[in-house]
Design a protein around this motif. Structure first.
Motif, PDB file in Angstrom:
ATOM      1  N   LYS A   1       5.907   8.832  48.339  1.00  0.00           N
ATOM      2  CA  LYS A   1       5.464   9.637  47.199  1.00  0.00           C
ATOM      3  C   LYS A   1       4.812   8.752  46.151  1.00  0.00           C
ATOM      4  CE  LYS A   1       8.618  13.475  47.399  1.00  0.00           C
ATOM      5  NZ  LYS A   1       8.775  14.664  46.634  1.00  0.00           N
ATOM      6  N   SER A   2       3.841   9.326  45.469  1.00  0.00           N
ATOM      7  CA  SER A   2       3.193   8.561  44.403  1.00  0.00           C
ATOM      8  C   SER A   2       3.882   8.782  43.063  1.00  0.00           C
ATOM      9  CB  SER A   2       1.718   8.965  44.281  1.00  0.00           C
ATOM     10  OG  SER A   2       1.628  10.347  43.977  1.00  0.00           O
ATOM     11  N   GLY A   3       4.715   9.828  42.955  1.00  0.00           N
ATOM     12  CA  GLY A   3       5.390  10.073  41.697  1.00  0.00           C
ATOM     13  C   GLY A   3       6.428  11.172  41.808  1.00  0.00           C
ATOM     14  N   ILE A   4       7.193  11.322  40.740  1.00  0.00           N
ATOM     15  CA  ILE A   4       8.216  12.360  40.650  1.00  0.00           C
ATOM     16  C   ILE A   4       8.361  12.713  39.178  1.00  0.00           C
ATOM     17  CG2 ILE A   4      10.048  10.617  40.572  1.00  0.00           C
ATOM     18  CD1 ILE A   4      11.876  12.638  41.973  1.00  0.00           C
ATOM     19  N   SER A   5       8.547  13.982  38.884  1.00  0.00           N
ATOM     20  CA  SER A   5       8.641  14.382  37.480  1.00  0.00           C
ATOM     21  C   SER A   5       9.922  13.848  36.857  1.00  0.00           C
ATOM     22  CB  SER A   5       8.598  15.904  37.348  1.00  0.00           C
ATOM     23  OG  SER A   5       9.821  16.474  37.767  1.00  0.00           O
ATOM     24  N   LEU A   6       9.884  13.648  35.560  1.00  0.00           N
ATOM     25  CA  LEU A   6      11.049  13.170  34.837  1.00  0.00           C
ATOM     26  C   LEU A   6      12.205  14.162  34.986  1.00  0.00           C
ATOM     27  CD1 LEU A   6      12.210  11.015  32.954  1.00  0.00           C
ATOM     28  CD2 LEU A   6      11.214  12.261  31.031  1.00  0.00           C
ATOM     29  N   GLU A   7      11.896  15.427  34.923  1.00  0.00           N
ATOM     30  CA  GLU A   7      12.923  16.460  35.057  1.00  0.00           C
ATOM     31  C   GLU A   7      13.596  16.393  36.431  1.00  0.00           C
ATOM     32  OE1 GLU A   7      13.460  21.284  34.552  1.00  0.00           O
ATOM     33  OE2 GLU A   7      11.466  20.405  34.419  1.00  0.00           O
ATOM     34  N   LYS A   8      12.791  16.272  37.487  1.00  0.00           N
ATOM     35  CA  LYS A   8      13.346  16.214  38.840  1.00  0.00           C
ATOM     36  C   LYS A   8      14.182  14.949  39.029  1.00  0.00           C
ATOM     37  CE  LYS A   8      12.217  16.808  43.677  1.00  0.00           C
ATOM     38  NZ  LYS A   8      11.181  17.062  44.661  1.00  0.00           N
ATOM     39  N   MET A   9      13.706  13.843  38.488  1.00  0.00           N
ATOM     40  CA  MET A   9      14.452  12.585  38.593  1.00  0.00           C
ATOM     41  C   MET A   9      15.810  12.717  37.924  1.00  0.00           C
ATOM     42  SD  MET A   9      14.318   9.591  39.820  1.00  0.00           S
ATOM     43  CE  MET A   9      15.254   8.104  39.679  1.00  0.00           C
ATOM     44  N   CYS A  10      15.854  13.323  36.756  1.00  0.00           N
ATOM     45  CA  CYS A  10      17.120  13.502  36.045  1.00  0.00           C
ATOM     46  C   CYS A  10      18.054  14.415  36.831  1.00  0.00           C
ATOM     47  CB  CYS A  10      16.867  14.058  34.645  1.00  0.00           C
ATOM     48  SG  CYS A  10      16.136  12.838  33.533  1.00  0.00           S
ATOM     49  N   ARG A  11      17.510  15.461  37.456  1.00  0.00           N
ATOM     50  CA  ARG A  11      18.333  16.349  38.281  1.00  0.00           C
ATOM     51  C   ARG A  11      18.914  15.589  39.470  1.00  0.00           C
ATOM     52  NH1 ARG A  11      14.325  20.544  38.116  1.00  0.00           N
ATOM     53  NH2 ARG A  11      13.867  20.005  40.263  1.00  0.00           N
ATOM     54  N   LEU A  12      18.089  14.772  40.130  1.00  0.00           N
ATOM     55  CA  LEU A  12      18.554  14.010  41.283  1.00  0.00           C
ATOM     56  C   LEU A  12      19.680  13.042  40.927  1.00  0.00           C
ATOM     57  CD1 LEU A  12      15.157  13.236  43.025  1.00  0.00           C
ATOM     58  CD2 LEU A  12      16.965  14.714  43.893  1.00  0.00           C
ATOM     59  N   LEU A  13      19.625  12.505  39.714  1.00  0.00           N
ATOM     60  CA  LEU A  13      20.652  11.554  39.273  1.00  0.00           C
ATOM     61  C   LEU A  13      21.807  12.255  38.557  1.00  0.00           C
ATOM     62  CD1 LEU A  13      18.397   8.653  37.920  1.00  0.00           C
ATOM     63  CD2 LEU A  13      19.506   8.838  40.152  1.00  0.00           C
ATOM     64  N   HIS A  14      21.743  13.584  38.472  1.00  0.00           N
ATOM     65  CA  HIS A  14      22.771  14.380  37.787  1.00  0.00           C
ATOM     66  C   HIS A  14      22.935  13.958  36.329  1.00  0.00           C
ATOM     67  CE1 HIS A  14      23.767  16.133  41.633  1.00  0.00           C
ATOM     68  NE2 HIS A  14      23.871  14.919  42.142  1.00  0.00           N
ATOM     69  N   LEU A  15      21.805  13.723  35.661  1.00  0.00           N
ATOM     70  CA  LEU A  15      21.826  13.353  34.248  1.00  0.00           C
ATOM     71  C   LEU A  15      21.771  14.624  33.394  1.00  0.00           C
ATOM     72  CD1 LEU A  15      19.325  10.356  34.387  1.00  0.00           C
ATOM     73  CD2 LEU A  15      21.817  10.268  34.332  1.00  0.00           C
ATOM     74  N   PRO A  16      22.257  14.541  32.157  1.00  0.00           N
ATOM     75  CA  PRO A  16      22.254  15.730  31.294  1.00  0.00           C
ATOM     76  C   PRO A  16      20.838  16.274  31.091  1.00  0.00           C
ATOM     77  CG  PRO A  16      23.472  13.918  30.281  1.00  0.00           C
ATOM     78  CD  PRO A  16      22.820  13.374  31.506  1.00  0.00           C
ATOM     79  N   ARG A  17      20.735  17.603  31.055  1.00  0.00           N
ATOM     80  CA  ARG A  17      19.433  18.248  30.845  1.00  0.00           C
ATOM     81  C   ARG A  17      18.987  18.092  29.396  1.00  0.00           C
ATOM     82  NH1 ARG A  17      17.086  21.643  33.984  1.00  0.00           N
ATOM     83  NH2 ARG A  17      16.389  22.965  32.291  1.00  0.00           N
ATOM     84  N   VAL A  18      17.700  17.910  29.218  1.00  0.00           N
ATOM     85  CA  VAL A  18      17.085  17.874  27.883  1.00  0.00           C
ATOM     86  C   VAL A  18      15.815  18.717  27.938  1.00  0.00           C
ATOM     87  CG1 VAL A  18      17.971  15.563  27.329  1.00  0.00           C
ATOM     88  CG2 VAL A  18      15.716  15.789  28.378  1.00  0.00           C
ATOM     89  N   LYS A  19      15.225  18.977  26.791  1.00  0.00           N
ATOM     90  CA  LYS A  19      13.922  19.643  26.763  1.00  0.00           C
ATOM     91  C   LYS A  19      12.877  18.560  27.033  1.00  0.00           C
ATOM     92  CE  LYS A  19      13.976  23.620  23.818  1.00  0.00           C
ATOM     93  NZ  LYS A  19      13.497  24.165  22.550  1.00  0.00           N
ATOM     94  N   TYR A  20      12.232  18.641  28.185  1.00  0.00           N
ATOM     95  CA  TYR A  20      11.274  17.603  28.578  1.00  0.00           C
ATOM     96  C   TYR A  20       9.939  17.795  27.850  1.00  0.00           C
ATOM     97  CZ  TYR A  20      14.833  16.801  32.038  1.00  0.00           C
ATOM     98  OH  TYR A  20      16.036  16.523  32.628  1.00  0.00           O
ATOM     99  N   HIS A  21       9.137  16.761  27.867  1.00  0.00           N
ATOM    100  CA  HIS A  21       7.813  16.732  27.230  1.00  0.00           C
ATOM    101  C   HIS A  21       7.906  16.746  25.712  1.00  0.00           C
ATOM    102  CE1 HIS A  21       6.186  17.136  31.190  1.00  0.00           C
ATOM    103  NE2 HIS A  21       6.825  18.275  31.364  1.00  0.00           N
ATOM    104  N   GLN A  22       9.045  16.328  25.187  1.00  0.00           N
ATOM    105  CA  GLN A  22       9.198  16.082  23.757  1.00  0.00           C
ATOM    106  C   GLN A  22       9.594  14.620  23.643  1.00  0.00           C
ATOM    107  OE1 GLN A  22      11.947  18.844  22.012  1.00  0.00           O
ATOM    108  NE2 GLN A  22      10.658  20.611  22.480  1.00  0.00           N
ATOM    109  N   ALA A  23       8.881  13.888  22.806  1.00  0.00           N
ATOM    110  CA  ALA A  23       9.019  12.433  22.782  1.00  0.00           C
ATOM    111  C   ALA A  23      10.464  11.969  22.699  1.00  0.00           C
ATOM    112  CB  ALA A  23       8.199  11.848  21.635  1.00  0.00           C
ATOM    113  N   GLN A  24      11.226  12.483  21.747  1.00  0.00           N
ATOM    114  CA  GLN A  24      12.602  12.030  21.571  1.00  0.00           C
ATOM    115  C   GLN A  24      13.433  12.301  22.822  1.00  0.00           C
ATOM    116  OE1 GLN A  24      14.017  10.268  19.167  1.00  0.00           O
ATOM    117  NE2 GLN A  24      16.052  10.345  20.052  1.00  0.00           N
ATOM    118  N   ASN A  25      13.295  13.479  23.386  1.00  0.00           N
ATOM    119  CA  ASN A  25      14.073  13.836  24.574  1.00  0.00           C
ATOM    120  C   ASN A  25      13.648  13.024  25.793  1.00  0.00           C
ATOM    121  OD1 ASN A  25      15.500  15.716  23.103  1.00  0.00           O
ATOM    122  ND2 ASN A  25      14.121  17.379  23.623  1.00  0.00           N
ATOM    123  N   ASP A  26      12.357  12.816  25.954  1.00  0.00           N
ATOM    124  CA  ASP A  26      11.883  12.004  27.079  1.00  0.00           C
ATOM    125  C   ASP A  26      12.421  10.574  26.980  1.00  0.00           C
ATOM    126  OD1 ASP A  26      10.571  14.220  28.014  1.00  0.00           O
ATOM    127  OD2 ASP A  26       8.548  13.438  27.692  1.00  0.00           O
TER     128      ASP A  26
END
Length: 155
Positions: free
Chosen positions: A108-133
């Motif tokens: 793969k050439s890439g993976i979305s930040l949201e998908k990566m966080c889901r794969l690692l079971h990290l807490p959900r945030v509102k993506y595409h907002q600088a502070q949350n990203d």
């Protein structure tokens, strides 16, 4: 850009900035979302150039910075700013998405930040907002740092 944050609760220059310094930093460099529409592109570029000249960052760390650099270069071309006069060219860019995708998902050439966080079971945030990203990227870096530490201590 920011809207309601009074601080960004993050490390800059390898040290934790006090809340007062963070607020001063935000007031000095960031724009409230409500102010952005009042600026012309040239004014925004002047702010970017000033920030880079004063703060002299070593790295730009991001998750998929292609769109950001594409936008910067598009506007710089439109304003006829010579390539050698674009200060972001001299700062080393670390695109974590490409690094992780290359190491973990070789096909793969890439993976979305949201998908990566889901794969690692990290807490959900509102993506595409600088502070949350930034918080999501920090959690991914901590995950890999723990993994690296275990690997180093096994030897």
């Amino acid at each position: 850009m920011f809207e309601t944050q009074n601080s960004f609760n993050y490390y800059l220059y390898a040290q934790n900035m006090s809340a007062e310094r963070q607020l001063a930093f935000l007031r000095q460099y960031d724009l409230r979302l409500s102010e952005v529409n009042g600026y012309e592109v040239r004014q925004i570029f002047n702010r970017i150039f000033h920030f880079i000249a004063v703060e002299r960052p070593d790295y730009i760390v991001s998750w998929d910075n292609g769109t950001d650099f594409e936008s910067l270069n598009y506007e710089a071309n439109r304003l006829k700013i010579r390539k050698e006069d674009r200060p972001w060219r001299t700062i080393q860019s670390l695109d974590l998405e490409k690094l992780v995708a290359k190491e973990v998902w070789k096909s793969k050439s890439g993976i979305s930040l949201e998908k990566m966080c889901r794969l690692l079971h990290l807490p959900r945030v509102k993506y595409h907002q600088a502070q949350n990203d930034v918080m999501a990227i920090e959690q991914i870096l901590k995950f890999y740092a723990c993994d690296l530490e275990r690997e180093l201590n096994c030897r």
